[in-house]
Design an enzyme around this catalytic site. Structure first.
Site, PDB file in Angstrom:
ATOM      1  N   HIS A  51       0.798  -1.222   0.000  1.00  0.00           N
ATOM      2  CA  HIS A  51       0.000   0.000   0.000  1.00  0.00           C
ATOM      3  C   HIS A  51       0.833   1.275   0.000  1.00  0.00           C
ATOM      4  CE1 HIS A  51      -4.101  -1.605   0.624  1.00  0.00           C
ATOM      5  NE2 HIS A  51      -3.518  -2.556   1.327  1.00  0.00           N
ATOM      6  N   LYS A  72      -7.987  13.733   5.428  1.00  0.00           N
ATOM      7  CA  LYS A  72      -7.127  12.557   5.329  1.00  0.00           C
ATOM      8  C   LYS A  72      -5.997  12.724   6.341  1.00  0.00           C
ATOM      9  CE  LYS A  72      -6.554  13.478   0.980  1.00  0.00           C
ATOM     10  NZ  LYS A  72      -6.694  12.362   0.096  1.00  0.00           N
ATOM     11  N   ARG A  73      -5.205  11.693   6.494  1.00  0.00           N
ATOM     12  CA  ARG A  73      -4.064  11.768   7.406  1.00  0.00           C
ATOM     13  C   ARG A  73      -3.178  12.952   7.047  1.00  0.00           C
ATOM     14  NH1 ARG A  73       0.827   8.708   6.772  1.00  0.00           N
ATOM     15  NH2 ARG A  73      -0.242   7.651   5.060  1.00  0.00           N
ATOM     16  N   LYS A 111       0.878  14.226   1.256  1.00  0.00           N
ATOM     17  CA  LYS A 111      -0.519  14.491   0.892  1.00  0.00           C
ATOM     18  C   LYS A 111      -0.752  15.981   0.641  1.00  0.00           C
ATOM     19  CE  LYS A 111      -2.284  10.358   3.200  1.00  0.00           C
ATOM     20  NZ  LYS A 111      -2.848   9.654   2.046  1.00  0.00           N
ATOM     21  N   THR A 145      -8.678   6.286  -1.168  1.00  0.00           N
ATOM     22  CA  THR A 145     -10.067   5.817  -1.223  1.00  0.00           C
ATOM     23  C   THR A 145     -11.041   6.941  -0.912  1.00  0.00           C
ATOM     24  OG1 THR A 145      -9.853   5.014   1.061  1.00  0.00           O
ATOM     25  CG2 THR A 145      -9.577   3.396  -0.719  1.00  0.00           C
ATOM     26  N   LYS A 155     -14.920   7.866  -2.415  1.00  0.00           N
ATOM     27  CA  LYS A 155     -16.122   8.166  -1.625  1.00  0.00           C
ATOM     28  C   LYS A 155     -16.735   9.491  -2.057  1.00  0.00           C
ATOM     29  CE  LYS A 155     -13.793   5.804   2.128  1.00  0.00           C
ATOM     30  NZ  LYS A 155     -12.857   6.015   3.225  1.00  0.00           N
TER      31      LYS A 155
END
Length: 833
Positions: free
Chosen positions: A376, A567-568, A573, A680, A684
């Site tokens: 991942h 998100k984290r 990111k 993911t 969503k």
């Protein structure tokens, strides 16, 4: 099993006394609810709301118990091939509403609660989010389990029952504070303790050679500390299909509660030391591994999961199939979710050799045909490796096995590439150096028959970069399985208004077969349908605005563009890119760009950011502080008003995402290209009609291909361009050449957002201006700003935006975990359903 045979008419179902199915009409539900509340819990309708939740949960659990038992009986039939999904995270969120949806008894349950003047929605909110995961990895595992049950696949999930989940995040003066998340404090009505299936897991000790019963040399692991693994089973119901799969979670306990001699002698702490040491293993999700104690505990968690799981599978195997292990590989497959459980490769070898008395070759034939590994991450630092000394002290027998696996593997490498010592060094499971390490991802690849990435680009980059040597040796092992999310949780449950609207037009078959959602395309130009779609989105935005007001004390105007990034918190990111854009918009307002003539091109925007930073990740925590400081300045500036709002949502989790997803207009997916494995959250948001602004990275690429460029806002460098840009990356020059960027950096440098906190953002500024910045944040600034302007202009055209929104939902069929699980099964597991 025949693929057309249901659980209820299977031969096995006729061979045992079937539990009577309980009625699901509203009166029966109300009667049982009252019984549980008054007779079992000793409470009444006016009691603490949590007890009403518990009573209803037990009422609903009774309704799935028959199917749960019947499902087990079918899976226990001789010759049934099963898969075991091992993951250190299962972020399942709340269970009550999900089970009600899957049983298709929503209206009956609401009516039953109305008899007591209670609202079902309020009862559901009393449930604590299960603290079994951190973010995307754990939520993906939960979605996988949902789809396996909905597809009637014989898959059992295995994880750890953490007493304290991921910390509860609180914000004080803009800073993240970590508070314990004791999610099990009030109990969990969805779990069943199964002490009869407990297993013993060993740590420490030493290894001895003895003569076995056949007078052959044999290894025994002695003087080890033994820990008891107690299983707790959680039901995973399939969607309206009478299948209930199992998530088995292991809890650690001492084999003896305490030492009575020490207790009687007055050494109370020593008396319970073993109990405390054992229970620490499953006390906290993701202990901080900055210290050696943290590393040891993390390795203990991983081995505890692997050993208890494998022993349990052998227990069931021998119960159902007998003592012959020669057919084990034909009927069992283990899927290792990321690198965390990959010590299972060595543990399976230990069990087969030391406890089943197999030869090395026999054991390796089984292991290498039953283990499958999902990767991942593309970040080398995220591929776990453990110091050999730690490994040896904690798992001496396992280290011996790893050494042997590695020696035999390197011999194979040598035969393929004679004399290529450099390649052997690169591929060795043992990393040599001043400190020697065991590379767990390499152990997984060597011991598995399947290695998959989770998005097309991710899998490609794995074989071309991180695992290139292994791909050149075993190209047949590598494959791609693009992630998905379950439409039951993320649309049918989370977005009932949109679900009702869609189902009125195309029926409700799409909930179990998301590819049917494509039928919505015929209504893209239907003005009446578009108006209803807009109304639904507006109602969902109201709910999200209420959440923001409650949790952040910030007013979001529902007529504004809702721009969301949850998100984290991590540098790759690039929440920083989002913050820079917000500062840019703020600067435009202060310079008058949103006034007078400029107002015609201005779009009011509400920006929501949420996520947790790892406790030891200083820069990520600084980013949270920056977001909150910028928000404080913007939200309290009367000149800004409703033109721009920024909020940081504390303690982001599954339940909050169920409100966020339906209310979002714009989905921020800003990772540096080539760094995000899949994502993911992007799926969503897409299912719920949000439009993505994103880089050409992870599953963004496949979303872009599905919806088309006209329904996606693409920006930034691509993965190959990122690598080329690194060679001559000069962020200072980018600042000099870009007036907008120069203004943004100046506001950061001059302390405009930290007037009384001198220097607190120096680390962030230095990282942005560092030529060696691995995330190349400023390299994408200009493209991001320009693309965000396109977003603003598109949102001003309401009809166009609604069409884009409908198209995103209509094109989301590929991103269901049902499709993902079908691919896992067809290519890797090969189970009957």
């Amino acid at each position: 099993m025949s693929k057309n045979k249901s659980l209820s008419d299977s031969k096995c179902a006729k061979d045992f006394a079937v539990l009577e199915k309980l009625p699901t009409d509203s009166d029966s539900l109300a009667r049982d609810f009252e019984r549980y509340l008054t007779r079992h819990l000793g409470r009444f309708a006016g009691c603490d709301p949590f007890y009403r939740y518990e009573a209803l949960s037990l009422t609903i659990r009774d309704r799935i118990m028959t199917d749960w038992r019947n499902t087990w009986k079918v899976y226990e039939q001789k010759g049934v091939r099963k898969a075991y999904y091992m993951s250190l995270e299962f972020l399942i969120g709340r269970s009550l509403g999900n089970h009600i949806l899957n049983l298709d008894i929503d209206s009956q349950t609401k009516e039953a609660m109305n008899q007591f003047a209670l609202q079902l929605e309020e009862i559901i909110t009393e449930e604590h989010d299960a603290g079994l995961g951190n973010g995307g990895l754990g939520r993906l595992a939960a979605c996988f389990m949902d789809s396996c049950a909905s597809l009637k696949l014989p898959v059992i999930g295995y994880g750890l029952r953490y007493e304290y989940g991921m910390f509860r995040q609180e914000i004080e003066n803009g800073y993240q504070l970590e508070e314990p998340d004791h999610w099990l404090r009030d109990g969990n009505p969805w779990e069943l303790e199964r002490p009869e299936y407990s297993q013993i897991v060993k740590f420490g000790g030493r290894v001895e050679w003895v003569t076995n019963h056949n007078r052959k040399p044999h290894v025994v692991w002695v003087d080890a500390t033994e820990v008891l693994a107690i299983p707790y089973d959680v039901p995973i119901s399939g969607y309206n299909n009478h299948t209930v799969n199992t998530l088995r979670l292991w809890s650690a306990s001492a084999t003896s509660v305490f030492n009575l001699d020490d207790f009687n002698a007055g050494s109370y702490a020593d008396a319970v030391e073993a109990k405390n040491d054992a229970e620490h293993i499953t006390m906290v999700l993701y202990p901080n591994d900055v210290s050696e104690n943290g590393k040891e505990l993390r390795l203990k968690q991983q081995y505890f999961l692997a050993s208890a799981t494998l022993q349990d599978v052998f227990r069931m195997w021998h119960l159902n199939e007998g003592s012959d292990n020669s057919q084990f590989a034909k009927q069992n497959v283990f899927q290792m979710n990321d690198t965390h459980p990959t010590i299972a490769v060595a543990e399976l070898m230990r069990l087969l050799i030391d406890e089943k008395y197999m030869s090395w070759n026999e054991a390796w034939a089984i292991t290498s045909q039953t283990m499958a590994y999902t990767n991942h991450t593309l970040l080398p630092e995220a591929l776990e490796k453990w110091p050999v000394t730690l490994f040896e002290n904690l798992l001496p027998r396992l280290l011996q096995i790893v050494y042997e696996i590695n020696a035999r593997f390197l011999e194979q490498v040598s035969r393929k590439w004679p004399g290529d010592i450099e390649r052997q060094t690169r591929m060795s499971i043992i990393e040599e150096g001043d400190v020697r390490y065991v590379r767990m991802a390499y152990l997984a690849i060597v011991g598995s028959f399947s290695v998959n990435g989770v998005a097309a680009l991710h899998s490609k980059l794995l074989t071309e970069g991180l695992f290139r040597d292994f791909y050149e040796l075993w190209p047949e092992k590598f494959n791609n399985k693009t992630n998905g999310v379950t439409p039951r949780r993320w649309v049918a449950h989370s977005n009932p208004l949109m679900t009702e609207l869609i189902s009125k037009k195309i029926g409700n078959e799409w909930i179990s077969k998301l590819e049917k959602i494509e039928q919505l395309k015929q209504y893209v130009d239907d003005e009446e349908f578009a108006e209803h779609w807009f109304d639904v989105k507006t109602e969902n935005k109201k709910q999200l605005a209420d959440l923001i007001k409650t949790k952040c004390n910030v007013n979001f105007d529902i007529n504004s563009l809702f721009d969301v990034q949850v998100k984290r918190i991590h540098e790759y990111k690039r929440q920083l890119l989002n913050v820079l854009h917000v500062i840019h918009l703020y600067n435009r307002i202060k310079r008058g760009d949103a006034e007078q003539g400029g107002a015609r091109n201005w779009t009011n925007r509400c920006v929501l950011i949420g996520g947790k930073a790892a406790p030891g990740y200083f820069l990520a925590k600084s980013i949270i502080k920056l977001i909150n400081n910028v928000a404080d300045v913007i939200n309290n500036d009367p000149q800004v008003g409703d033109k721009l709002k920024l909020a940081f949502l504390p303690n982001y989790g599954v339940s909050k995402m169920e409100i966020i997803c339906p209310g979002a207009d714009l989905s921020e997916q800003t990772s540096t290209a080539g760094k995000e494995a899949s994502g993911t959250g992007n799926m969503k948001f897409m299912m719920n009609g949000a439009i993505t602004i994103g880089t050409y990275d992870g599953a963004n690429i496949e979303i872009l291909e599905a919806v088309g460029e006209e329904n996606f806002f693409l920006f930034g460098l691509k993965a190959d361009e990122v690598e080329a840009r690194r060679k001559n990356y000069q962020p200072e020059k980018l600042v000099d050449k870009d007036a907008d960027l120069k203004r943004v950096i100046y506001l950061l440098k001059c302390g405009h957002f930290n007037s009384f906190e001198n220097g607190i953002f120096d680390g962030i500024i230095a990282s942005l201006l560092n030529p060696d910045d691995p995330w190349l944040t400023l390299a994408d600034f200009r493209s991001y700003i320009d693309t965000q302007e396109k977003v603003s202009q598109a949102y001003k055209d309401r009809a166009k935006w609604v069409k884009m929104s409908i198209n995103n939902t209509a094109c989301s069929g590929y991103f269901s975990t049902d499709r993902t699980m079908q691919e896992y099964n067809a290519d890797i597991w090969k189970l009957d359903s």
